[in-house]
Scaffold this motif. Structure first.
Motif, PDB file in Angstrom:
ATOM      1  N   ALA A 140       0.847  -1.193   0.000  1.00 24.27           N
ATOM      2  CA  ALA A 140       0.000   0.000   0.000  1.00 24.27           C
ATOM      3  C   ALA A 140       0.884   1.244   0.000  1.00 24.27           C
ATOM      4  O   ALA A 140       1.779   1.388   0.837  1.00 24.27           O
ATOM      5  CB  ALA A 140      -0.915  -0.013   1.214  1.00 24.27           C
ATOM      6  N   LEU A 141       0.646   2.156  -0.940  1.00 25.13           N
ATOM      7  CA  LEU A 141       1.446   3.373  -1.066  1.00 25.13           C
ATOM      8  C   LEU A 141       0.747   4.587  -0.467  1.00 25.13           C
ATOM      9  O   LEU A 141       1.352   5.654  -0.345  1.00 25.13           O
ATOM     10  CB  LEU A 141       1.747   3.652  -2.547  1.00 25.13           C
ATOM     11  N   GLY A 142      -0.511   4.427  -0.110  1.00 22.58           N
ATOM     12  CA  GLY A 142      -1.281   5.573   0.349  1.00 22.58           C
ATOM     13  C   GLY A 142      -1.939   6.267  -0.826  1.00 22.58           C
ATOM     14  O   GLY A 142      -1.537   6.100  -1.991  1.00 22.58           O
ATOM     15  N   GLY A 143      -2.933   7.058  -0.512  1.00 21.74           N
ATOM     16  CA  GLY A 143      -3.632   7.770  -1.581  1.00 21.74           C
ATOM     17  C   GLY A 143      -4.387   6.848  -2.511  1.00 21.74           C
ATOM     18  O   GLY A 143      -4.605   7.187  -3.685  1.00 21.74           O
ATOM     19  N   GLY A 144      -4.758   5.667  -2.015  1.00 26.40           N
ATOM     20  CA  GLY A 144      -5.521   4.736  -2.847  1.00 26.40           C
ATOM     21  C   GLY A 144      -4.708   4.059  -3.932  1.00 26.40           C
ATOM     22  O   GLY A 144      -5.262   3.646  -4.957  1.00 26.40           O
ATOM     23  N   ARG A 145      -3.383   3.910  -3.704  1.00 29.11           N
ATOM     24  CA  ARG A 145      -2.513   3.282  -4.698  1.00 29.11           C
ATOM     25  C   ARG A 145      -1.832   2.049  -4.112  1.00 29.11           C
ATOM     26  O   ARG A 145      -1.580   1.964  -2.903  1.00 29.11           O
ATOM     27  CB  ARG A 145      -1.439   4.255  -5.179  1.00 29.11           C
ATOM     28  N   LEU A 146      -1.523   1.090  -4.998  1.00 27.03           N
ATOM     29  CA  LEU A 146      -0.809  -0.125  -4.624  1.00 27.03           C
ATOM     30  C   LEU A 146       0.398  -0.312  -5.527  1.00 27.03           C
ATOM     31  O   LEU A 146       0.358   0.034  -6.713  1.00 27.03           O
ATOM     32  CB  LEU A 146      -1.712  -1.360  -4.768  1.00 27.03           C
ATOM     33  N   ARG A 147       1.463  -0.870  -4.960  1.00 28.10           N
ATOM     34  CA  ARG A 147       2.607  -1.296  -5.775  1.00 28.10           C
ATOM     35  C   ARG A 147       2.590  -2.821  -5.819  1.00 28.10           C
ATOM     36  O   ARG A 147       2.643  -3.484  -4.786  1.00 28.10           O
ATOM     37  CB  ARG A 147       3.921  -0.798  -5.195  1.00 28.10           C
ATOM     38  N   VAL A 148       2.518  -3.351  -7.044  1.00 27.89           N
ATOM     39  CA  VAL A 148       2.399  -4.797  -7.236  1.00 27.89           C
ATOM     40  C   VAL A 148       3.643  -5.299  -7.958  1.00 27.89           C
ATOM     41  O   VAL A 148       4.021  -4.771  -9.009  1.00 27.89           O
ATOM     42  CB  VAL A 148       1.136  -5.146  -8.052  1.00 27.89           C
ATOM     43  N   GLU A 149       4.277  -6.332  -7.389  1.00 26.98           N
ATOM     44  CA  GLU A 149       5.472  -6.919  -7.990  1.00 26.98           C
ATOM     45  C   GLU A 149       5.292  -8.425  -8.118  1.00 26.98           C
ATOM     46  O   GLU A 149       4.676  -9.065  -7.271  1.00 26.98           O
ATOM     47  CB  GLU A 149       6.706  -6.631  -7.136  1.00 26.98           C
ATOM     48  N   GLY A 150       5.837  -8.983  -9.194  1.00 22.93           N
ATOM     49  CA  GLY A 150       5.753 -10.423  -9.379  1.00 22.93           C
ATOM     50  C   GLY A 150       6.334 -10.852 -10.713  1.00 22.93           C
ATOM     51  O   GLY A 150       6.959 -10.062 -11.434  1.00 22.93           O
ATOM     52  N   VAL A 151       6.114 -12.118 -11.055  1.00 23.06           N
ATOM     53  CA  VAL A 151       6.598 -12.672 -12.315  1.00 23.06           C
ATOM     54  C   VAL A 151       5.600 -13.719 -12.800  1.00 23.06           C
ATOM     55  O   VAL A 151       5.014 -14.448 -11.996  1.00 23.06           O
ATOM     56  CB  VAL A 151       8.013 -13.286 -12.155  1.00 23.06           C
ATOM     57  N   VAL A 152       5.397 -13.763 -14.108  1.00 23.16           N
ATOM     58  CA  VAL A 152       4.515 -14.765 -14.713  1.00 23.16           C
ATOM     59  C   VAL A 152       5.323 -15.572 -15.723  1.00 23.16           C
ATOM     60  O   VAL A 152       6.229 -15.048 -16.378  1.00 23.16           O
ATOM     61  CB  VAL A 152       3.293 -14.111 -15.393  1.00 23.16           C
ATOM     62  N   ARG A 153       4.984 -16.859 -15.845  1.00 20.79           N
ATOM     63  CA  ARG A 153       5.720 -17.752 -16.747  1.00 20.79           C
ATOM     64  C   ARG A 153       4.744 -18.633 -17.511  1.00 20.79           C
ATOM     65  O   ARG A 153       3.635 -18.911 -17.043  1.00 20.79           O
ATOM     66  CB  ARG A 153       6.700 -18.628 -15.959  1.00 20.79           C
ATOM     67  N   VAL A 176       7.722 -13.017 -17.830  1.00 21.01           N
ATOM     68  CA  VAL A 176       7.558 -11.563 -17.742  1.00 21.01           C
ATOM     69  C   VAL A 176       7.554 -11.165 -16.271  1.00 21.01           C
ATOM     70  O   VAL A 176       6.708 -11.628 -15.497  1.00 21.01           O
ATOM     71  CB  VAL A 176       6.242 -11.100 -18.402  1.00 21.01           C
ATOM     72  N   ALA A 177       8.513 -10.326 -15.878  1.00 20.81           N
ATOM     73  CA  ALA A 177       8.542  -9.774 -14.524  1.00 20.81           C
ATOM     74  C   ALA A 177       7.916  -8.383 -14.555  1.00 20.81           C
ATOM     75  O   ALA A 177       8.038  -7.656 -15.546  1.00 20.81           O
ATOM     76  CB  ALA A 177       9.978  -9.707 -14.013  1.00 20.81           C
ATOM     77  N   PHE A 178       7.249  -8.012 -13.472  1.00 12.69           N
ATOM     78  CA  PHE A 178       6.577  -6.715 -13.460  1.00 12.69           C
ATOM     79  C   PHE A 178       6.686  -6.065 -12.082  1.00 12.69           C
ATOM     80  O   PHE A 178       6.805  -6.733 -11.049  1.00 12.69           O
ATOM     81  CB  PHE A 178       5.106  -6.854 -13.867  1.00 12.69           C
ATOM     82  N   ARG A 179       6.647  -4.746 -12.095  1.00 15.19           N
ATOM     83  CA  ARG A 179       6.598  -3.917 -10.886  1.00 15.19           C
ATOM     84  C   ARG A 179       5.839  -2.659 -11.282  1.00 15.19           C
ATOM     85  O   ARG A 179       6.338  -1.832 -12.031  1.00 15.19           O
ATOM     86  CB  ARG A 179       8.006  -3.571 -10.402  1.00 15.19           C
ATOM     87  N   VAL A 180       4.608  -2.533 -10.806  1.00 16.72           N
ATOM     88  CA  VAL A 180       3.740  -1.484 -11.308  1.00 16.72           C
ATOM     89  C   VAL A 180       2.880  -0.925 -10.184  1.00 16.72           C
ATOM     90  O   VAL A 180       2.518  -1.646  -9.248  1.00 16.72           O
ATOM     91  CB  VAL A 180       2.849  -2.040 -12.453  1.00 16.72           C
ATOM     92  N   ASP A 181       2.572   0.354 -10.273  1.00 16.33           N
ATOM     93  CA  ASP A 181       1.682   1.013  -9.316  1.00 16.33           C
ATOM     94  C   ASP A 181       0.301   1.143  -9.947  1.00 16.33           C
ATOM     95  O   ASP A 181       0.168   1.637 -11.080  1.00 16.33           O
ATOM     96  CB  ASP A 181       2.211   2.400  -8.948  1.00 16.33           C
TER      97      ASP A 181
END
Length: 205
Positions: A140-153, A176-181
């Motif tokens: 949780a980043l605050g302000g109604g935002r999330l940071r999501v990290e992971g990888v899909v194969r 595919v690795a991802f890190r997104v808000d």
């Protein structure tokens, strides 16, 4: 005494060219183009496994289609295609039964009424295995935002990743690795799809 006029070589050449050009419009060129053959569904590539895979397409030729062969068997010889032989456009389909994951290769031929043949080696990968998803962290980043990290194969290629219905931009590949808000919304989830259409879903919370 009058001298007889002589035509120069240049004048004779011009007359010859005029005759040839005048006759061009009367010459009919025979059609030397082989039939057009196309698969409408599924496209070559990958598809999820089906016990009975239906392949559909069409054959087209100005002179008319005389045969459509699948691995040597003429579809137009079956009752389902009675009256289709000789038509300029023929839509066709056939079914391959009892399939499992792996590569399928079918040779499809279209022959027109003059004997010209088009050969299409049709290749398809049957894949019923869904992608895997490893969700590393959801912060949780605050302000109604999330940071999501992971990888899909995937065993073929990941083609789509959507987080809370927001598509990620990436080059399709097996990992595919991802890190997104993203916005923190009720019922948030990750939806992953591979090249065959297999889908994996996972809730963020």
């Amino acid at each position: 005494m009058k001298r007889s006029s002589r035509r120069t070589p240049l004048a004779l050449l011009l007359i010859f060219l005029a005759v040839v050009l005048a006759g061009v419009g009367c010459v009919q060129r025979s059609d030397a183009v082989a039939p057009m053959l196309s698969i409408r569904e599924p496209r070559s590539g990958a598809t999820s496994t089906s016990a009975n895979l239906r392949i559909a397409g069409y054959a087209m030729d100005d002179d008319g289609i005389a045969a459509i062969r699948v691995d040597g068997v003429d579809l137009l010889a079956t009752p389902a295609y009675a009256g289709e032989r000789g038509k300029r456009l023929v839509e066709f389909f056939f079914t391959i039964r009892d399939l499992s994951d792996g590569d399928v290769t079918v040779t499809i031929e279209a022959e027109d009424t003059t004997g010209r043949v088009t050969v299409l080696p049709y290749r398809l990968r049957l894949d019923g295995t869904p992608p895997t998803l490893e969700l590393g962290s959801v912060t949780a980043l605050g302000g109604g935002r999330l940071r999501v990290e992971g990888v899909v194969r995937d065993n073929t290629a990941i083609t789509s990743v959507r987080i809370n219905d927001v598509p990620l931009q990436f080059t399709p590949g097996p990992e595919v690795a991802f890190r997104v808000d993203v916005a923190d919304v009720p019922g948030g989830e990750i939806v992953v799809e591979d090249a065959a259409g297999n889908v994996t879903r996972q809730a963020l919370r």
